[in-house]
Design a protein around this motif. Structure first.
Motif, PDB file in Angstrom:
ATOM      1  N   MET A   1      -6.461  -1.770  -7.783  1.00 29.87           N
ATOM      2  CA  MET A   1      -5.410  -2.778  -7.737  1.00 29.87           C
ATOM      3  C   MET A   1      -5.673  -3.935  -8.701  1.00 29.87           C
ATOM      4  O   MET A   1      -4.776  -4.354  -9.453  1.00 29.87           O
ATOM      5  N   ASP A   2      -6.882  -4.458  -8.702  1.00 26.44           N
ATOM      6  CA  ASP A   2      -7.196  -5.605  -9.551  1.00 26.44           C
ATOM      7  C   ASP A   2      -7.110  -5.274 -11.034  1.00 26.44           C
ATOM      8  O   ASP A   2      -6.856  -6.158 -11.863  1.00 26.44           O
ATOM      9  N   GLU A   3      -7.305  -4.008 -11.364  1.00 26.64           N
ATOM     10  CA  GLU A   3      -7.275  -3.598 -12.766  1.00 26.64           C
ATOM     11  C   GLU A   3      -5.858  -3.451 -13.308  1.00 26.64           C
ATOM     12  O   GLU A   3      -5.633  -3.600 -14.510  1.00 26.64           O
ATOM     13  N   ILE A   4      -4.906  -3.170 -12.430  1.00 25.33           N
ATOM     14  CA  ILE A   4      -3.589  -2.757 -12.913  1.00 25.33           C
ATOM     15  C   ILE A   4      -2.442  -3.671 -12.495  1.00 25.33           C
ATOM     16  O   ILE A   4      -1.339  -3.581 -13.026  1.00 25.33           O
TER      17      ILE A   4
ATOM     18  N   ALA B   1      -2.132   3.655  -9.652  1.00 27.97           N
ATOM     19  CA  ALA B   1      -2.534   2.376  -9.060  1.00 27.97           C
ATOM     20  C   ALA B   1      -2.974   2.626  -7.624  1.00 27.97           C
ATOM     21  O   ALA B   1      -2.183   3.107  -6.803  1.00 27.97           O
ATOM     22  N   ILE B   2      -4.229   2.310  -7.321  1.00 24.42           N
ATOM     23  CA  ILE B   2      -4.799   2.587  -5.999  1.00 24.42           C
ATOM     24  C   ILE B   2      -5.086   1.281  -5.270  1.00 24.42           C
ATOM     25  O   ILE B   2      -5.861   0.448  -5.745  1.00 24.42           O
ATOM     26  N   HIS B   3      -4.454   1.114  -4.135  1.00 21.26           N
ATOM     27  CA  HIS B   3      -4.738  -0.054  -3.290  1.00 21.26           C
ATOM     28  C   HIS B   3      -5.993   0.238  -2.462  1.00 21.26           C
ATOM     29  O   HIS B   3      -6.225   1.387  -2.071  1.00 21.26           O
ATOM     30  N   PRO B   4      -6.817  -0.785  -2.183  1.00 24.72           N
ATOM     31  CA  PRO B   4      -8.070  -0.556  -1.436  1.00 24.72           C
ATOM     32  C   PRO B   4      -7.870   0.110  -0.080  1.00 24.72           C
ATOM     33  O   PRO B   4      -8.782   0.797   0.401  1.00 24.72           O
ATOM     34  N   VAL B   5      -6.714  -0.090   0.556  1.00 23.43           N
ATOM     35  CA  VAL B   5      -6.517   0.500   1.887  1.00 23.43           C
ATOM     36  C   VAL B   5      -5.378   1.503   1.900  1.00 23.43           C
ATOM     37  O   VAL B   5      -4.755   1.741   2.928  1.00 23.43           O
ATOM     38  N   ALA B   6      -5.088   2.117   0.743  1.00 27.16           N
ATOM     39  CA  ALA B   6      -4.057   3.158   0.712  1.00 27.16           C
ATOM     40  C   ALA B   6      -4.528   4.357   1.525  1.00 27.16           C
ATOM     41  O   ALA B   6      -5.678   4.770   1.435  1.00 27.16           O
ATOM     42  N   GLY B   7      -3.633   4.915   2.319  1.00 23.96           N
ATOM     43  CA  GLY B   7      -3.994   6.048   3.166  1.00 23.96           C
ATOM     44  C   GLY B   7      -4.560   5.586   4.489  1.00 23.96           C
ATOM     45  O   GLY B   7      -4.270   4.500   4.969  1.00 23.96           O
ATOM     46  N   ARG B   8      -5.399   6.426   5.071  1.00 23.19           N
ATOM     47  CA  ARG B   8      -5.960   6.136   6.385  1.00 23.19           C
ATOM     48  C   ARG B   8      -7.473   5.969   6.357  1.00 23.19           C
ATOM     49  O   ARG B   8      -8.107   5.863   7.397  1.00 23.19           O
TER      50      ARG B   8
ATOM     51  N   LEU C   1       0.184  -4.243  -4.304  1.00 20.56           N
ATOM     52  CA  LEU C   1       0.540  -3.798  -5.645  1.00 20.56           C
ATOM     53  C   LEU C   1       1.934  -4.310  -5.971  1.00 20.56           C
ATOM     54  O   LEU C   1       2.905  -3.980  -5.276  1.00 20.56           O
ATOM     55  N   GLU C   2       2.060  -5.116  -7.012  1.00 19.58           N
ATOM     56  CA  GLU C   2       3.317  -5.813  -7.307  1.00 19.58           C
ATOM     57  C   GLU C   2       4.258  -4.925  -8.129  1.00 19.58           C
ATOM     58  O   GLU C   2       4.661  -5.247  -9.250  1.00 19.58           O
ATOM     59  N   VAL C   3       4.635  -3.796  -7.548  1.00 21.68           N
ATOM     60  CA  VAL C   3       5.442  -2.795  -8.254  1.00 21.68           C
ATOM     61  C   VAL C   3       6.836  -3.297  -8.595  1.00 21.68           C
ATOM     62  O   VAL C   3       7.461  -2.829  -9.555  1.00 21.68           O
ATOM     63  N   TRP C   4       7.357  -4.254  -7.833  1.00 20.33           N
ATOM     64  CA  TRP C   4       8.716  -4.743  -8.050  1.00 20.33           C
ATOM     65  C   TRP C   4       8.872  -5.470  -9.383  1.00 20.33           C
ATOM     66  O   TRP C   4       9.987  -5.710  -9.837  1.00 20.33           O
TER      67      TRP C   4
END
Length: 481
Positions: A390-393, A361-368, A430-433
């Motif tokens: 993110m929107d896909e998963i 799952a990749i968030h649009p602003v993950a990382g730098r 990302l709603e991992v919880w």
């Protein structure tokens, strides 16, 4: 020496290659080919411009090109993937400073040509740029001065802004929002004074007005980026990329270089569009981010976090993974710092061989940097088809047995949805919880890059897997059966 027809044809070819390059970068599978389009396009642009009509002084140009090429080659080979964001920021600063220097030189040449014409000196020994100035009408010369003003202002803002962005990304400057007393009023005052200097220059003020203009713009770039919080740094890098493009385009107008205009416009527009898309993905206001509106604190007192962080060892995580049918991995900057992407790839291989449904799952602003995680996973040869946006998963987390969060903080922070007073309130995350079990690989109990506490770490279905990300993931691999 090449004729103007060859140079114009080369400019068209290079422009097409740059467009193909930008288009290909939107797809991971086409990205490598797209990069080669850009490389070939730039080689054509440099070669045909250097040997075009009116260009000389090869005795100094060729050695400088060779020296710059060697330096660039060595830097590119030595810079690790984890340092790529700060390298990009540093390269933006070079473009901005080059724009300032070229604009200053253009004005000095304009003044020299005007003095020579008044003195009745011969023009046959003028440089190519000076000869071009002789042919311009008074209206065109005024427009040239406007171009010089824009190039200096945008270039100077880009330079100091990129230097501060580099410092924040490299950890040499505090990532939190910092502004001098007066905040936005100082920026506004500097902007007004910049306008005054520009008007003074256009009305006959000397070279000193351009020096003052540059100094004011240097301050604006510094103060703007210092006032932007760490969680917005990916947007800042993209925004500075846009600024560097517009600075290059302005210099293209000054030098009457069509290719530089087109290239700068492509970089400027694509960077601006990417910044807007990222702000939209974060539910941030684009203007607010640019002006340092985010990262300066919440609107009220943030909600208190109850509970405690519960640690777990490798054996416990491995047991949960062996029992799971579906696994989602959420990579963040911690994975980049630990250079754990290859370890993650190996864990993914073992889990898939065991029949698990594994996805990323990749968030649009993950990382730098925009696409930072995608680049690292591609480097590790993780299959593209299991890397999801993110929107896909996001809707799949409730049906997921195990989520492994590797070095992420803000992009998995439930406070964005649950706490209206949080500095990241309203930011899509990302709603991992919502998964059955969440394991967070983290060095310690500190907050994320933006300094915001994360309630996820205290939830009942979350366990903290402390330690270096690479070592932690490596310890799991032998335990997967």
């Amino acid at each position: 020496m090449l004729g103007q027809g060859f140079v114009s044809a080369a400019a068209i070819a290079a422009s097409i290659l740059f467009i193909l390059s930008l288009g290909g970068l939107s797809n991971q599978e086409k990205a490598k080919r797209a990069v080669w389009y850009g490389i070939v396009g730039m080689a054509i642009a440099v070669l045909f411009t250097a040997f075009g009509p009116g260009i000389g002084s090869y005795w100094i140009m060729i050695p400088m090109v060779l020296i710059g090429s060697v330096i660039g080659w060595n830097i590119a080979k030595r810079v690790a993937m984890t340092e790529m964001p700060q390298l990009v920021a540093a390269l933006h600063s070079f473009v901005g400073l080059a724009a300032v220097f070229v604009a200053w030189s253009a004005d000095l040449e304009r003044t020299r040509v005007a003095s020579a014409l008044l003195a009745g000196e011969a023009t046959d020994r003028f440089s190519a740029f000076a000869a071009l100035l002789v042919t311009k009408t008074p209206a065109e010369l005024t427009f040239l001065q406007v171009e010089i003003v824009f190039a200096i202002f945008i270039g100077a803002v880009t330079f100091t802004g990129s230097v501060i962005a580099y410092g924040k990304l490299a950890g040499k400057v505090d990532g939190k929002s910092r502004q001098l007393p007066g905040g936005h009023m100082l920026n506004a005052a500097a902007a007004v004074l910049s306008l005054v200097m520009a008007i003074a220059y256009l009305n006959g003020a000397g070279f000193w007005s351009l020096l003052v203009l540059a100094a004011l713009a240097f301050f604006i770039g510094y103060h703007l980026i210092m006032g932007i919080g760490g969680a917005d740094m990916p947007v800042v890098v993209s925004m500075l990329n846009s600024y560097s493009g517009w600075a290059a385009a302005a210099i293209g107008f000054t030098l009457s270089n069509d290719l530089l205009i087109v290239t700068g416009a492509l970089v400027g527009s694509s960077g601006a569009i990417l910044s807007y898309i990222m702000c939209k993905a974060m539910n941030r206001n684009f203007v607010s981010v640019i002006l340092g509106g985010f990262g300066g604190g919440a609107k009220g007192e943030s909600a208190e976090i109850e509970g405690e962080q519960v640690a777990i060892d490798a054996g416990g995580v491995a047991a949960a993974l062996n029992d799971a049918e579906s696994v989602i991995i959420v990579p963040g900057y911690g994975m980049a710092v630990a250079q754990a992407q290859n370890s993650v790839r190996e864990l993914t291989r073992k889990l898939r061989d065991a029949g698990k449904n594994v996805r990323f799952a990749i968030h649009p602003v993950a990382g730098r940097l925009p696409g930072h995680m995608n680049v690292l996973l591609a480097e590790a040869k993780v299959p593209y088809d299991i890397v999801m946006e993110m929107d896909e998963i996001n809707d799949d987390f409730p049906n997921t047995d195990v989520v492994i969060v590797i070095g992420s903080n803000d992009i998995v922070n439930p406070a964005a949805q649950e706490d209206p007073n949080s500095p990241i309130a309203g930011m899509p995350v990302l709603e991992v919880w919502n998964a059955k079990q969440v394991f967070v690989s983290k060095r310690g109990q500190g907050t994320g890059y933006s300094g915001i506490e994360n309630p996820l770490f205290f939830k009942e279905n979350t366990r903290m897997f402390y330690g270096d990300a690479k070592s932690s993931i490596d310890s799991l691999v032998p335990l997967i059966d």
